[in-house]
Motif scaffolding. Structure first.
Motif, PDB file in Angstrom:
ATOM      1  N   GLU A   6       0.814  -1.213   0.000  1.00 11.36           N
ATOM      2  CA  GLU A   6       0.000   0.000   0.000  1.00 11.36           C
ATOM      3  C   GLU A   6       0.855   1.273   0.000  1.00 11.36           C
ATOM      4  O   GLU A   6       0.314   2.360   0.127  1.00 11.36           O
ATOM      5  N   ASP A  22       1.468   6.203   2.238  1.00 14.76           N
ATOM      6  CA  ASP A  22       1.262   4.887   2.832  1.00 14.76           C
ATOM      7  C   ASP A  22      -0.233   4.699   3.043  1.00 14.76           C
ATOM      8  O   ASP A  22      -0.840   5.321   3.918  1.00 14.76           O
ATOM      9  N   GLY A  23      -0.837   3.853   2.212  1.00 15.88           N
ATOM     10  CA  GLY A  23      -2.278   3.662   2.261  1.00 15.88           C
ATOM     11  C   GLY A  23      -2.724   2.821   3.436  1.00 15.88           C
ATOM     12  O   GLY A  23      -1.959   2.024   3.982  1.00 15.88           O
ATOM     13  N   MET A  24      -3.972   3.024   3.827  1.00 13.93           N
ATOM     14  CA  MET A  24      -4.564   2.214   4.889  1.00 13.93           C
ATOM     15  C   MET A  24      -5.991   1.875   4.480  1.00 13.93           C
ATOM     16  O   MET A  24      -6.648   2.618   3.760  1.00 13.93           O
ATOM     17  N   GLY A  25      -6.444   0.722   4.889  1.00 17.49           N
ATOM     18  CA  GLY A  25      -7.789   0.299   4.534  1.00 17.49           C
ATOM     19  C   GLY A  25      -7.852  -1.142   4.095  1.00 17.49           C
ATOM     20  O   GLY A  25      -8.915  -1.684   3.840  1.00 17.49           O
ATOM     21  N   GLY A  30      -6.516   0.477   0.474  1.00 20.66           N
ATOM     22  CA  GLY A  30      -5.474   1.380   0.924  1.00 20.66           C
ATOM     23  C   GLY A  30      -4.499   1.710  -0.183  1.00 20.66           C
ATOM     24  O   GLY A  30      -3.986   2.825  -0.274  1.00 20.66           O
ATOM     25  N   ASP A  31      -4.244   0.726  -1.059  1.00 21.88           N
ATOM     26  CA  ASP A  31      -3.347   0.978  -2.187  1.00 21.88           C
ATOM     27  C   ASP A  31      -3.955   1.996  -3.141  1.00 21.88           C
ATOM     28  O   ASP A  31      -3.242   2.833  -3.718  1.00 21.88           O
ATOM     29  N   ALA A  33      -5.977   4.450  -2.244  1.00 14.86           N
ATOM     30  CA  ALA A  33      -5.855   5.753  -1.583  1.00 14.86           C
ATOM     31  C   ALA A  33      -4.463   6.342  -1.808  1.00 14.86           C
ATOM     32  O   ALA A  33      -4.310   7.521  -2.121  1.00 14.86           O
ATOM     33  N   ALA A  34      -3.434   5.508  -1.654  1.00 14.54           N
ATOM     34  CA  ALA A  34      -2.072   5.988  -1.881  1.00 14.54           C
ATOM     35  C   ALA A  34      -1.866   6.358  -3.346  1.00 14.54           C
ATOM     36  O   ALA A  34      -1.192   7.351  -3.660  1.00 14.54           O
ATOM     37  N   GLY A  71     -13.669   5.753  -0.896  1.00 14.81           N
ATOM     38  CA  GLY A  71     -13.994   4.984   0.293  1.00 14.81           C
ATOM     39  C   GLY A  71     -15.492   4.772   0.436  1.00 14.81           C
ATOM     40  O   GLY A  71     -15.942   3.682   0.809  1.00 14.81           O
ATOM     41  N   ILE A  78     -11.145   4.402   3.677  1.00 20.72           N
ATOM     42  CA  ILE A  78      -9.788   4.155   3.235  1.00 20.72           C
ATOM     43  C   ILE A  78      -9.029   5.467   3.399  1.00 20.72           C
ATOM     44  O   ILE A  78      -9.631   6.530   3.544  1.00 20.72           O
ATOM     45  N   SER A  80      -4.772   7.525   3.390  1.00 23.18           N
ATOM     46  CA  SER A  80      -3.347   7.450   3.118  1.00 23.18           C
ATOM     47  C   SER A  80      -2.614   8.522   3.902  1.00 23.18           C
ATOM     48  O   SER A  80      -3.059   9.668   3.963  1.00 23.18           O
TER      49      SER A  80
END
Length: 219
Positions: A6, A22-25, A30-31, A33-34, A71, A78, A80
């Motif tokens: 991510e 750095d994506g989150m979710g 998450g990827d 979002a990044a 999201g 989601i 980042s």
């Protein structure tokens, strides 16, 4: 150890613009979002107009809105983290949200420039834990600010005069956690092998998260 990376990186020395997201979710994206965070900044680098503080902040606002919308489509949150570096006319500007970091080496002395937007950082600031406790805190991944989480994101910014010989490092928390809050001495030797040595040390210490970083030497 993770099936999906991510982290995303922007490296545009032709426009003196660099970033780490750095994506989150997780499975929600998450990827993605990044990707959206970096794409907004890449748009600035591809455009002919000058890159300024205002347009960087506008691009991050745009990314925030796009991540929020994506999201909602995915049925959850989601987001980042982001850290951005732009250098122009002898001035370095850094923008960040979350726990992706910027460091600077000047005269062989390393300094962490950014302060994490995280629960652990809040506890550190309040004197409730020390750095040793922070390094192993069970809520170490809880961040308090990121792109795509709220309708308005407060991006923190700083600037300083860049000096010849300065070395700047942007990284995701996969690196800073693995190095246990310390920068390895190898960064004093900026050469094509330095990044490999940093990565090897981080993987040996931990390597439980994606590790991404950019090294920039001021001239």
């Amino acid at each position: 150890m993770r099936k999906v990376n991510e982290d995303r990186v922007l490296d545009r020395p032709d426009r003196s613009l660099w970033a780490v997201a750095d994506g989150m979710g997780g499975h929600r994206g998450g990827d993605i979002a990044a990707d959206l965070a970096i794409a907004a900044l890449r748009g600035l680098a591809d455009a002919p107009a000058p890159i300024t503080r205002a347009v960087i902040l506008a691009a991050l606002d745009q990314a925030n809105a796009e991540i929020l919308a994506r999201g909602a489509e995915a049925g959850g949150v989601i987001g980042s983290t982001i850290v951005v570096l732009h250098v122009a006319d002898g001035e370095a500007q850094i923008f960040w949200a979350g726990d992706s970091r910027a460091y600077r080496a000047r005269n062989a002395a390393w300094e962490q420039l950014t302060s994490d937007h995280s629960l652990v950082q809040q506890l550190l600031d309040q004197g409730l834990i020390d750095r040793a406790q922070a390094a192993r805190h069970p809520q170490g991944h809880v961040i308090t600010r990121a792109l795509g989480v709220e309708s308005v994101v407060e991006v923190e910014a700083m600037s300083f005069a860049a000096e010849a010989g300065d070395i700047l490092l942007l990284c995701s928390d996969g690196l800073s956690r693995s190095l246990r809050w310390e920068i390895p001495r190898e960064l004093d030797l900026i050469d094509p092998r330095a990044a490999d040595r940093i990565l090897a040390e981080a993987l040996e210490n931990d390597g439980s998260d994606n590790i991404s970083f950019v090294i920039v030497a001021a001239t």
